[in-house]
Design an enzyme around this catalytic site. Sequence first.
Site, PDB file in Angstrom:
ATOM      1  N   CYS A 179     -19.363  55.833  47.424  1.00 37.73           N
ATOM      2  CA  CYS A 179     -18.990  56.802  46.393  1.00 37.73           C
ATOM      3  C   CYS A 179     -18.432  56.148  45.122  1.00 37.73           C
ATOM      4  O   CYS A 179     -19.177  55.614  44.312  1.00 37.73           O
ATOM      5  CB  CYS A 179     -18.006  57.808  46.987  1.00 37.73           C
ATOM      6  SG  CYS A 179     -17.794  59.312  45.992  1.00 37.73           S
ATOM      7  N   GLU A 238     -20.509  60.134  52.702  1.00 41.48           N
ATOM      8  CA  GLU A 238     -19.139  59.658  52.855  1.00 41.48           C
ATOM      9  C   GLU A 238     -18.298  60.719  53.566  1.00 41.48           C
ATOM     10  O   GLU A 238     -18.383  61.913  53.268  1.00 41.48           O
ATOM     11  CB  GLU A 238     -18.546  59.374  51.473  1.00 41.48           C
ATOM     12  CG  GLU A 238     -17.082  58.974  51.495  1.00 41.48           C
ATOM     13  CD  GLU A 238     -16.457  58.939  50.112  1.00 41.48           C
ATOM     14  OE1 GLU A 238     -15.478  58.202  49.943  1.00 41.48           O
ATOM     15  OE2 GLU A 238     -16.947  59.654  49.205  1.00 41.48           O
ATOM     16  N   LYS A 297     -14.684  50.790  51.744  1.00 43.64           N
ATOM     17  CA  LYS A 297     -14.642  51.221  50.353  1.00 43.64           C
ATOM     18  C   LYS A 297     -13.616  50.368  49.615  1.00 43.64           C
ATOM     19  O   LYS A 297     -12.516  50.117  50.127  1.00 43.64           O
ATOM     20  CB  LYS A 297     -14.264  52.699  50.283  1.00 43.64           C
ATOM     21  CG  LYS A 297     -14.406  53.332  48.911  1.00 43.64           C
ATOM     22  CD  LYS A 297     -14.194  54.844  48.989  1.00 43.64           C
ATOM     23  CE  LYS A 297     -14.405  55.510  47.638  1.00 43.64           C
ATOM     24  NZ  LYS A 297     -14.274  56.984  47.729  1.00 43.64           N
TER      25      LYS A 297
END
Length: 534
Positions: A392, A281, A358
């Site tokens: 993440c 990321e 995300k």
Amino acid sequence: MADDQSVEGLDFGDAGDPVRIRRWEESDIPALVAVQRECYPGMAEETYMDERKLRMQLAAFPEGQFLAEIDGRIVGYASSLIVILDDESPWHSYDEITGVGTFGTHDPAGDTLYGADIAVVPDWRGKGLAARLYKRRKALLTRFNLRRMVAGGRLPGYSEHAKRLKPIQYVEAVKQGQLRDQALSAHLKAGYTVRGIHYGYLRDGESMNYATFLEMPNPEFDPARRLIAGAPIRRPVRKIRVCACQYQLRPLTDWAQFEMQVEFFADAAKEFHCHFLLLPELFTVQLFTLLPSDIDTHEAVREIAKMHDQYVELCKRMAVKHGLYFIAGSHPVIDEEGDLLNVAHLFTPSGDVYTQPKLHMTPSERNYYDMQPGDVLRVFDTPLGRIGILVCYDIEFPELSRLLMKQGVEVLFVPFATTERKGYHRVRHCAQARAIENVIYVVLAGCVGNLPQVNSFLITYGQAAVCTPCDFSFPKDGVLAEGEPNNESVCIAELDLNDLAIQRDIGTVRPLQDRRDDLYQVSSTMRIETIQVR
């Protein structure tokens, strides 16, 4: 039957040239690439095998790759692998059964020899070379006690008759001898039986994208011997190799340094014959060091977002050059409304680009970067299997992984960036839980090192890993591979997707079957898109 080193002389009238049938060697591969193009001049460009794929075929099953050579010139070849096919649903595409031409699907415990390709150059056709290549291939049935040989056969003559004949009528006419098809006639002569006709097996204009499903039983097959090594459940076997990176953040003086570091990891993935490459990321925060040191963080991240086109061009080039499915971490993207998103990118060997934003922002992302969450979850249906990408923090929300699993995802890629050990272990332990509860693989890649000039990335803690379920088919601790923490390196592992299927059916515990849907449900109000990836 000659061995690999013998020369079998065969007199072809005036030519009188001796023919040698032998296994491929790595030094033959450039010539094999050229021979394939000579044999199949009308195929779609992405259908041709490059040198990397041929090397992977040779590495997967060297005993199954033969060529015909006359006076040092390669004039024909045959390639094959061993698989397990489900008799109840035998349909497959060429990419699915061959692992997009890499033979990552080869399974020594299989019972079926799959004839991936056989070809002879035009000026040596009709002189018995294909028959001799078939003879070597048939010998593998006896050597490995395989039940049958199957193949997907092109129909290169069908396009000339498509206006007046349906595919099944054309095949029947060839079988009856009323028509001749360059490929099908040779297959029938070799002893194959047509079991069916598939559409979409291969992009092939001459065949109008149709292909025959061919089968040749092994009369010497011994089922008693096969029971010793056979898999307990008959399913297509698919194996993929993944490369997860521990990416060292270091100050840059120019874009060329950044490009060199990305290419290093792409080269490593290619060298180890990987299908997928995962970067962390926001590894592109390195580019902050190219900006003035006194720039405001909010402004800096938007400046990095303006480099998106360069990032895409670089990663697309790496994916195409090395034949990789390249999950190039994530990069800041400014959307049409002017909001800043943290977006993961998937680059494919065919040059396509797909994205997954995300969905959950950490407090630091909101405070340092003013980033906004995305609102779509995507499933990427690649020829090697269905994958998902969670960036993440998203892995810490189990609903997302469950939704992806319900859409058929088998491998979850998680690019992450964590500043210290406790943050890393939140991601790592949640990834392990997702692997166990959904019976999937979870692949992690993170940043290591530090950027003293960048307040939001003063330090990082990272360790790449591949998490699995915990049962007999997998490592007892559920960790298939992991890197050394905080060192720049790669973590490479081979994932057997068939093990997931077996685990779901006969595992010690079966969480997907034992869920109490009568008590609770997982549903979604957001879009879940399934994208067909080439």
